[in-house]
Scaffold this motif. Structure first.
Motif, PDB file in Angstrom:
ATOM      1  N   PRO A 122      27.201 -40.610  14.528  1.00  9.60           N
ATOM      2  CA  PRO A 122      26.679 -40.755  15.836  1.00  9.60           C
ATOM      3  C   PRO A 122      25.554 -39.469  15.975  1.00  9.60           C
ATOM      4  CG  PRO A 122      28.927 -39.774  16.077  1.00  9.60           C
ATOM      5  CD  PRO A 122      28.588 -40.389  14.789  1.00  9.60           C
ATOM      6  N   ASN A 123      24.633 -39.767  16.833  1.00  9.74           N
ATOM      7  CA  ASN A 123      23.541 -38.799  17.012  1.00  9.74           C
ATOM      8  C   ASN A 123      24.175 -38.063  18.261  1.00  9.74           C
ATOM      9  OD1 ASN A 123      21.170 -37.231  16.960  1.00  9.74           O
ATOM     10  ND2 ASN A 123      20.058 -38.710  18.138  1.00  9.74           N
ATOM     11  N   ILE A 181      28.185 -41.495  24.490  1.00  8.61           N
ATOM     12  CA  ILE A 181      27.048 -40.493  24.891  1.00  8.61           C
ATOM     13  C   ILE A 181      26.607 -41.154  26.085  1.00  8.61           C
ATOM     14  CG2 ILE A 181      25.114 -39.163  24.339  1.00  8.61           C
ATOM     15  CD1 ILE A 181      25.852 -39.702  21.446  1.00  8.61           C
ATOM     16  N   ILE A 182      26.166 -40.055  27.245  1.00  8.48           N
ATOM     17  CA  ILE A 182      25.729 -40.773  28.300  1.00  8.48           C
ATOM     18  C   ILE A 182      24.191 -40.543  28.217  1.00  8.48           C
ATOM     19  CG2 ILE A 182      25.324 -40.469  31.031  1.00  8.48           C
ATOM     20  CD1 ILE A 182      28.301 -39.202  31.025  1.00  8.48           C
ATOM     21  N   VAL A 191      38.365 -38.629  22.322  1.00  8.79           N
ATOM     22  CA  VAL A 191      37.921 -39.727  21.657  1.00  8.79           C
ATOM     23  C   VAL A 191      37.049 -40.511  22.610  1.00  8.79           C
ATOM     24  CG1 VAL A 191      39.844 -39.829  20.040  1.00  8.79           C
ATOM     25  CG2 VAL A 191      39.937 -41.320  22.088  1.00  8.79           C
ATOM     26  N   CYS A 192      36.103 -41.361  21.993  1.00  9.96           N
ATOM     27  CA  CYS A 192      35.321 -42.267  22.759  1.00  9.96           C
ATOM     28  C   CYS A 192      35.615 -43.853  22.339  1.00  9.96           C
ATOM     29  CB  CYS A 192      33.926 -41.946  22.530  1.00  9.96           C
ATOM     30  SG  CYS A 192      33.267 -40.162  23.047  1.00  9.96           S
ATOM     31  N   ILE A 193      36.777 -44.061  21.794  1.00 10.86           N
ATOM     32  CA  ILE A 193      37.182 -45.332  21.574  1.00 10.86           C
ATOM     33  C   ILE A 193      38.555 -45.587  22.226  1.00 10.86           C
ATOM     34  CG2 ILE A 193      35.785 -45.696  19.835  1.00 10.86           C
ATOM     35  CD1 ILE A 193      38.201 -44.901  17.939  1.00 10.86           C
ATOM     36  N   TYR A 242      31.292 -39.023  27.763  1.00  3.13           N
ATOM     37  CA  TYR A 242      32.477 -39.730  28.288  1.00  3.13           C
ATOM     38  C   TYR A 242      33.516 -39.908  27.395  1.00  3.13           C
ATOM     39  CZ  TYR A 242      34.936 -42.450  31.816  1.00  3.13           C
ATOM     40  OH  TYR A 242      35.601 -43.259  32.625  1.00  3.13           O
ATOM     41  N   GLY A 243      34.662 -39.559  27.657  1.00  2.00           N
ATOM     42  CA  GLY A 243      35.622 -40.135  26.548  1.00  2.00           C
ATOM     43  C   GLY A 243      37.201 -39.905  27.364  1.00  2.00           C
TER      44      GLY A 243
END
Length: 265
Positions: A145-146, A182-183, A169-171, A154-155
């Motif tokens: 991820p960039n 990423i917002i 985590v973001c999942i 947001y996670g």
């Protein structure tokens, strides 16, 4: 300090409790008697869940935060219930200034550094949280991820206790982003009290409904007291952000009057 020794938790619902207070649990039909059992996913029938501000101690609960004792039944009854039914959740409704990470909370973090394959995020707690580059939907060693320093992420927390560094985590459990990640670069980030965040996240929040009649906007709410808002124009974004910041100290009538004046202008 509670006078007269420990009291039943159902008798203290809606009252102020202090750290160190002991609360006895109602008798349960299971063989464990009055012992508290933690449900792994959610409150099950006949089981009691220990919420924020409380921990197990002896045959009941020990209070760790100052605030109002709340109770919600297993079917989602209001927190001001008597607590006499089987199962449900007890917690302490407190107004603390510093956010304490809790496992499962969805928060907005600010990327502050990158250390190898780990990103460091400021989440408003006593220490920074870590986020792996593999904790994004579709991320692999080749497809990273960039994420840049200063980005908003947001996670949710998967590790959060006093002895370990918080981990985000973001999942979700299925490997899907489900709104996390990423917002966008646009928008405006504000900091509000933790009590206001809980109000905004409540089902059927009137504040969100009233603002939705004023302008169309996007909103991301973090349990750590951070709100990201974006409207069609910069002026509308700032208006929505200012109303959200001020509505905590407004009555419902004052808020409706302020929104009505803005809609007429």
């Amino acid at each position: 300090m509670a006078a007269g020794g420990p009291r039943l938790a159902e008798e203290r619902v809606g009252q102020v409790v202090l750290p160190g207070d002991a609360l006895l649990l109602p008798a349960q039909p299971e063989a464990d008697g009055e012992r508290l059992r933690l449900a792994p996913i959610g409150p099950q029938k006949g089981r009691l869940v220990c919420g924020p501000g409380l921990r197990r101690g002896g045959e009941g609960l020990l209070v760790t935060k100052c605030g109002l004792l709340r109770y919600r039944g297993p079917a989602g009854q209001a927190g001001g219930g008597t607590g006499s039914g089987p199962g449900g959740t007890y917690w302490v409704d407190s107004q603390q200034k510093r956010y304490v990470p809790v496992k499962g909370d969805h928060v907005i973090g600010i990327v502050t550094a990158r250390a190898g394959d780990i990103f460091k995020l400021d989440v408003g707690g006593s220490e920074q949280a870590s986020l792996s580059y593999l904790a994004f939907e579709g991320a692999t060693k080749r497809n990273r991820p960039n994420v840049q320093v200063g980005d908003l992420v947001y996670g949710q927390f998967i590790v959060a206790n006093k002895d370990m560094e918080p981990e985000m985590v973001c999942i979700d459990s299925s490997g899907r982003a489900n709104g996390m990640g990423i917002i966008g670069q646009d928008g405006f980030l504000i900091k509000v009290s933790l009590g206001l965040i809980r109000k905004l996240l409540a089902p059927g929040c009137e504040i969100i409904q009233d603002l939705g009649q004023l302008y169309p906007f996007e909103l991301v709410l973090g349990m750590n007291g951070r709100i990201w808002v974006k409207a069609k124009t910069v002026q509308q974004t700032l208006i929505v952000a200012n109303i959200l910041d001020a509505c905590e100290h407004m009555t419902p009538g004052q808020r409706k009057q302020a929104i009505a004046r803005l809609s007429e202008s």
